[in-house]
Design a protein around this motif. Sequence first.
Motif, mmCIF file in Angstrom:
data_model
loop_
_atom_site.group_PDB
_atom_site.id
_atom_site.type_symbol
_atom_site.label_atom_id
_atom_site.label_comp_id
_atom_site.label_asym_id
_atom_site.label_seq_id
_atom_site.Cartn_x
_atom_site.Cartn_y
_atom_site.Cartn_z
ATOM 1 N N TRP A 99 2.910 -9.961 8.986
ATOM 2 C CA TRP A 99 2.245 -8.655 8.534
ATOM 3 C C TRP A 99 3.237 -7.435 8.942
ATOM 4 O O TRP A 99 3.268 -7.330 10.207
ATOM 5 C CB TRP A 99 0.973 -8.333 8.927
ATOM 6 N N ILE A 100 3.642 -6.697 8.263
ATOM 7 C CA ILE A 100 4.510 -5.372 8.430
ATOM 8 C C ILE A 100 3.419 -4.372 8.423
ATOM 9 O O ILE A 100 2.808 -4.048 7.533
ATOM 10 C CB ILE A 100 5.597 -5.014 7.538
ATOM 11 N N SER A 101 3.089 -3.922 9.641
ATOM 12 C CA SER A 101 1.743 -2.931 9.932
ATOM 13 C C SER A 101 2.279 -1.996 10.652
ATOM 14 O O SER A 101 3.249 -1.642 11.116
ATOM 15 C CB SER A 101 0.812 -3.765 10.819
ATOM 16 N N PRO A 102 1.287 -0.895 10.554
ATOM 17 C CA PRO A 102 1.445 0.446 11.235
ATOM 18 C C PRO A 102 1.382 0.288 12.712
ATOM 19 O O PRO A 102 0.705 -0.577 13.283
ATOM 20 C CB PRO A 102 0.235 1.209 10.906
ATOM 21 N N LYS A 103 2.280 1.219 13.367
ATOM 22 C CA LYS A 103 2.191 1.086 14.766
ATOM 23 C C LYS A 103 0.868 1.067 15.677
ATOM 24 O O LYS A 103 0.555 0.262 16.440
ATOM 25 C CB LYS A 103 3.097 2.234 15.239
ATOM 26 N N LEU B 117 0.856 -1.205 -0.117
ATOM 27 C CA LEU B 117 -0.001 0.256 0.141
ATOM 28 C C LEU B 117 0.778 1.424 0.001
ATOM 29 O O LEU B 117 1.715 1.405 0.861
ATOM 30 C CB LEU B 117 -0.878 0.057 1.224
ATOM 31 N N THR B 118 0.481 2.159 -0.894
ATOM 32 C CA THR B 118 1.546 3.258 -1.176
ATOM 33 C C THR B 118 0.982 4.426 -0.082
ATOM 34 O O THR B 118 1.880 5.483 -0.077
ATOM 35 C CB THR B 118 1.511 3.817 -2.520
ATOM 36 N N SER B 119 0.025 4.282 0.536
ATOM 37 C CA SER B 119 -0.348 5.720 1.444
ATOM 38 C C SER B 119 -1.260 4.686 2.561
ATOM 39 O O SER B 119 -1.738 3.736 2.562
ATOM 40 C CB SER B 119 -1.352 6.363 0.630
ATOM 41 N N GLU B 120 -1.387 5.406 3.619
ATOM 42 C CA GLU B 120 -2.107 5.043 4.773
ATOM 43 C C GLU B 120 -3.361 5.462 5.011
ATOM 44 O O GLU B 120 -3.425 6.911 4.951
ATOM 45 C CB GLU B 120 -0.993 5.244 5.911
ATOM 46 N N LEU C 56 -7.668 -0.730 6.047
ATOM 47 C CA LEU C 56 -7.982 -1.752 7.009
ATOM 48 C C LEU C 56 -9.130 -2.256 6.951
ATOM 49 O O LEU C 56 -9.219 -3.432 7.099
ATOM 50 C CB LEU C 56 -7.605 -1.046 8.236
ATOM 51 N N HIS C 57 -10.270 -1.718 6.556
ATOM 52 C CA HIS C 57 -11.470 -2.210 6.505
ATOM 53 C C HIS C 57 -11.601 -3.368 5.260
ATOM 54 O O HIS C 57 -12.656 -4.254 5.399
ATOM 55 C CB HIS C 57 -12.601 -0.973 6.448
ATOM 56 N N LEU C 58 -10.777 -3.034 4.386
ATOM 57 C CA LEU C 58 -10.411 -4.091 3.318
ATOM 58 C C LEU C 58 -9.677 -5.151 3.649
ATOM 59 O O LEU C 58 -9.812 -6.570 3.435
ATOM 60 C CB LEU C 58 -10.272 -3.481 2.053
ATOM 61 N N LEU C 59 -8.436 -5.020 4.225
ATOM 62 C CA LEU C 59 -7.404 -5.825 4.747
ATOM 63 C C LEU C 59 -7.835 -6.564 5.560
ATOM 64 O O LEU C 59 -7.391 -7.910 5.583
ATOM 65 C CB LEU C 59 -6.109 -4.990 4.782
ATOM 66 N N LEU C 60 -8.189 -6.362 6.863
ATOM 67 C CA LEU C 60 -8.394 -6.965 7.778
ATOM 68 C C LEU C 60 -9.488 -8.474 7.878
ATOM 69 O O LEU C 60 -9.284 -9.263 8.229
ATOM 70 C CB LEU C 60 -8.904 -6.300 9.142
ATOM 71 N N PRO C 61 -10.761 -8.035 6.928
ATOM 72 C CA PRO C 61 -11.374 -9.462 6.835
ATOM 73 C C PRO C 61 -10.544 -10.328 6.019
ATOM 74 O O PRO C 61 -10.798 -11.387 6.098
ATOM 75 C CB PRO C 61 -12.612 -8.752 5.903
ATOM 76 N N MET C 62 -9.866 -9.769 5.085
ATOM 77 C CA MET C 62 -9.102 -10.862 4.196
ATOM 78 C C MET C 62 -8.047 -11.548 4.974
ATOM 79 O O MET C 62 -7.936 -12.925 5.054
ATOM 80 C CB MET C 62 -8.407 -10.200 3.055
#
Length: 79
Positions: A53-57, A24-27, A32-38
């Motif tokens: 998963w390399i994720s935001p803090k 993802l090129t931007s935060e 997250l609403h799309l990625l977390l169900p996946m």
Amino acid sequence: MTSPYQIQPQSVPTKAFGVTELVLTSENADQLHLLLPMLAYLSHHSDNRWITWISPKYLSREILVAYGVNINCIQLIHC
């Protein structure tokens, strides 16, 4: 007579393994609403494989649990 170009049933793999990378090129909170169900789906169908998963803090295990993610197979790396 069998054609040499036909796939024989015994040669078809029963499981596939691989790497999936989403960049993802931007935060954006909507992402997250799309990625977390996946991620929740993958975590329950991973056949004892680890998901890294390399994720935001700000993303915590509590948020993952709220979305139904199986945290027993997740490695979080905060950046």
